[in-house]
Write a protein that holds these residues in place. Structure first.
Motif, PDB file in Angstrom:
ATOM      1  N   PHE A 382       0.820  -1.225   0.000  1.00 49.02           N
ATOM      2  CA  PHE A 382       0.000   0.000   0.000  1.00 49.02           C
ATOM      3  C   PHE A 382       0.856   1.278   0.000  1.00 49.02           C
ATOM      4  CE2 PHE A 382      -3.331  -2.880   1.684  1.00 49.02           C
ATOM      5  CZ  PHE A 382      -4.332  -2.598   0.762  1.00 49.02           C
ATOM      6  N   ASP A 384       2.068   3.826  -1.586  1.00 52.26           N
ATOM      7  CA  ASP A 384       1.827   4.370  -2.930  1.00 52.26           C
ATOM      8  C   ASP A 384       0.902   5.578  -2.803  1.00 52.26           C
ATOM      9  OD1 ASP A 384       1.499   3.748  -6.059  1.00 52.26           O
ATOM     10  OD2 ASP A 384      -0.473   4.203  -5.221  1.00 52.26           O
ATOM     11  N   GLY A 386      -1.252   6.866  -4.844  1.00 55.12           N
ATOM     12  CA  GLY A 386      -2.632   6.596  -5.249  1.00 55.12           C
ATOM     13  C   GLY A 386      -3.378   5.889  -4.128  1.00 55.12           C
ATOM     14  N   GLU A 387      -2.755   4.868  -3.524  1.00 48.04           N
ATOM     15  CA  GLU A 387      -3.385   4.127  -2.431  1.00 48.04           C
ATOM     16  C   GLU A 387      -3.583   4.997  -1.192  1.00 48.04           C
ATOM     17  OE1 GLU A 387      -4.665   1.080  -2.471  1.00 48.04           O
ATOM     18  OE2 GLU A 387      -4.190   0.972  -4.610  1.00 48.04           O
ATOM     19  N   PHE A 388      -2.775   6.026  -1.046  1.00 50.02           N
ATOM     20  CA  PHE A 388      -2.923   6.959   0.075  1.00 50.02           C
ATOM     21  C   PHE A 388      -4.005   8.011  -0.211  1.00 50.02           C
ATOM     22  CE2 PHE A 388       0.575   6.997   3.401  1.00 50.02           C
ATOM     23  CZ  PHE A 388       0.903   5.670   3.221  1.00 50.02           C
ATOM     24  N   GLY A 389      -4.581   7.975  -1.415  1.00 49.63           N
ATOM     25  CA  GLY A 389      -5.620   8.951  -1.746  1.00 49.63           C
ATOM     26  C   GLY A 389      -5.068  10.282  -2.219  1.00 49.63           C
ATOM     27  N   MET A 390      -3.800  10.293  -2.616  1.00 45.30           N
ATOM     28  CA  MET A 390      -3.211  11.546  -3.092  1.00 45.30           C
ATOM     29  C   MET A 390      -3.424  11.726  -4.592  1.00 45.30           C
ATOM     30  SD  MET A 390       0.405  11.470  -1.093  1.00 45.30           S
ATOM     31  CE  MET A 390       0.501  11.555   0.702  1.00 45.30           C
ATOM     32  N   PRO A 406       4.955   9.272  -0.075  1.00 48.96           N
ATOM     33  CA  PRO A 406       4.529   9.571  -1.449  1.00 48.96           C
ATOM     34  C   PRO A 406       4.614  11.078  -1.734  1.00 48.96           C
ATOM     35  CG  PRO A 406       2.945   8.121  -0.358  1.00 48.96           C
ATOM     36  CD  PRO A 406       3.908   8.580   0.701  1.00 48.96           C
TER      37      PRO A 406
END
Lengths: 427, 427
Positions: A382, A384, A386-390, A406
């Motif tokens: 996780f 990443d 994108g996976e952090f919602g950024m 990230p």
């Protein structure tokens, strides 16, 4: 794209001119409205889709050259574009368009007893230099992220992807033009000469504020050692997964296989598995069997090999090796304290995970390990943006200055203070 | 304090050892409780007061040596301690003790659709190097700020203040001991050899994370050009005050005198006055008369001199000169746009102020100028961590990476991500 001979020019002056143009573009970019940047990004995504066949044709030339040059299958895979990858690239630009505009955001505000009202607001950094290797999609990702954050960007892609990059860049320029933004906001270094990288690392006479290397360890190491400007980078992701004595075994098995084997070539893949000695007899073998079944080679300490015959011997060097492959090093440790000791010794400060039900063990793991990302009961993969919602990331920073973890649009900003008074003078 | 000869040792190995000790101390410091750090800081302040006579006696030796060495009166003033200055130093340490503990603070948190809970929490940076000149109080300020933010610090003071610094350092060590914290948390470089600075700038084998220079332009310039690690610094404060056509004249007069003359030797002092041409006939002369009355030399453009006979001619060089003295350069500009143009050309990106009643002019000034601190209807001399409510500052950063503006305890931290799941694997 010109070679050195074709350019017939002095690399230093060429690069200085690129730097000056980028700095000039950064002024209007910094004050560009959210609407204008959004319009440019949407137009870029549309242009990428419209030029899909052109991009794929250029990519075919790059691939033919690369095969002739004898690139490895892994390098060829990174270089290859297809219909789905071009769509994903455009989709990434669209996703960045929909992110909140970070520039001008008030990130803190407070009042002083004398009536001064203080705001800390986000500003662009200025000019970002991105140095990357063969992935052509970095061109679109980096261009879009820098635009969203109000920064001009100088992109220096690998010579392997020169043809693909040129067409992708043309699509980005279309988007800038459509929105009335300066074309110099996103420039590509038009020569493949390595001296151009050297000039970027020197900062182009103060016209590059930060450099982001994207690529293999040798590229990143060169950038880190030679750059005279700040660098956001990670040299490697030597990520650890620790299975505590309090772990749920079924969860530990699922997470171990995912952390190691979902994709072995990414920086968030686990490279070392640490198991609490207290549960060696119950947890170790099922986890290692799952990993073996998934095609992973196990390298274990003597203790591990005594319990699991399928393990090869581990060497001291293994603990510091980022395999980026279906190999894992395995040790038993004395509880969470033992895991922390091992990780703080060998970690690259990227990402570490603990599987545990005991909250005290989790707290120690979270407090005493100095890595960018710490996870509890979740896979290291996780790690990443994108996976952090950024929305998207331009990379993962393992340094501690400015950006860590990230690097998305917020991390590509600085800030300034706006102070409002009504005539205050300092006593 | 040993000279090179007395030390009889190799500077590189001595400094490497200091770096290794600092890194070792940074581990326990990073996890030290808020209470323990508070106790250490209070004990330090008490020790400074208790050792006041000892500090003043040491300072007398430094002053005698400095007079013999022919230091300027300004340098002697910076070096001089007296009863009130020692009390102020202890008071500063007490104030830092009372600040909120920044380490572990959750600075952002959000949840992901898959149930992952993400927190961004403050962490110490690790090891800070501070290189300063003759002000002995920097020893206490820097030591206390670094401790509060959980960082180990290596202090390299000027040889002029060696005796004073040694006693102040002894008081800080007393505080660390009293609270059971490692003594190596605050180390002083025990040799005056300039090679020690060179070693620090190389980063002590990875054992310094950031360097903060405190002192004159030549020190800061050397650090910025030679450092192989990140630097928080300002080279100079070339601060501008702009009087808009919409300004209240009485307020403009008060602010101009304060911005220039309250203290002329600090980085937040105004060096250039810009007046909107639209109000040249009404505002310029009264403001310049006030400045003259306060003892300031006026250097004006031809336009300015036509209106105010007391002005000397200004040269192109003046616009880029940080006088740090009772001198101001003055120009008329075409409204806020003209002011922004002048400032973006000559500013050192430290602090700029506008006096105006027109909110639109203020917004343009705030948006289009890229300096760390922008003030509206307030004096540039508020550019200070204490005045910003940060308790204390270790300096003011004009770079854009990580820290910008006053550098207080928050700016001496990094962050990490803590992610909590319940068994998530990445699809």
């Amino acid at each position: 794209m010109l070679t050195k001979a074709e350019a017939g020019t002095d690399i230093a002056s060429l690069m200085a001119e690129i730097g000056a143009k980028a700095r000039a573009a950064s002024g209007p970019l910094a004050v560009a409205s959210a609407e204008r940047k959004h319009a440019a990004l949407v137009a870029m995504a549309e242009a990428l889709i419209r030029r899909k066949d052109e991009i794929l044709a250029a990519n075919a030339i790059d691939l033919a050259n690369a095969e002739e040059a004898g690139l490895t299958p892994a390098m060829l895979d990174r270089l290859t574009l297809d219909d789905a990858r071009v769509r994903a690239m455009a989709g990434g630009v669209w996703a960045i368009a929909e992110l909140k505009n970070p520039v001008g955001e008030v990130i803190a505000e407070w009042d002083r007893p004398n009536g001064l009202q203080i705001e800390r607001v986000r500003t662009p950094i200025g000019v970002i230099g991105v140095i990357y290797e063969s992935r052509p999609n970095v061109t679109a990702d980096a261009g879009a992220l820098c635009l969203k954050s109000g920064n001009a960007v100088i992109l220096r892609g690998g010579s392997d992807s020169a043809q693909s990059t040129a067409v992708i860049h043309a699509a980005l320029i279309e988007g800038l033009k459509a929105a009335g933004l300066p074309e110099d906001a996103i420039q590509i270094v038009p020569v493949t000469d390595r001296a151009a990288v050297g000039e970027m690392l020197k900062g182009l006479e103060g016209n590059i504020d930060v450099i982001i290397p994207r690529g293999g360890k040798s590229l990143v190491a060169r950038v880190q050692s030679e750059a005279r400007v700040p660098v956001f980078a990670h040299l490697e992701g030597l990520c650890h997964l620790y299975i505590d004595g309090s772990a749920d075994l079924a969860m530990a098995r699922r997470i171990a296989v995912n952390a190691k084997m979902r994709r072995t070539g990414i920086c968030g893949a686990a490279e070392t598995l640490l198991v609490d000695r207290a549960v060696a007899s119950t947890h170790l073998v099922p986890i290692l069997e799952d990993l073996c079944d998934a095609g992973c080679e196990i390298r274990g300490s003597d203790e591990v090999r005594a319990l699991f015959a399928g393990a090869k011997p581990v060497s001291e060097e293994d603990w510091s090796t980022e395999y980026l492959d279906a190999i894992i090093s395995v040790a038993l440790v004395e509880g969470v304290g033992g895991a922390i000791g091992h990780i703080n010794r060998y970690s690259s400060h990227h990402t570490e995970a603990i599987v545990a039900e005991d909250e005290k063990a989790v707290e120690r793991f979270f407090n005493e390990i100095d890595s960018a990302i710490l996870l509890h009961n979740a896979s290291t993969q996780f790690a990443d943006g994108g996976e952090f919602g950024m929305g998207a990331e331009i990379g993962i920073a393992t340094g501690k200055m400015h950006a860590r973890g990230p690097v998305g649009v917020e991390q590509l900003t600085s800030f300034k203070y706006r102070v409002r008074g009504n005539g205050q003078t300092r006593p």
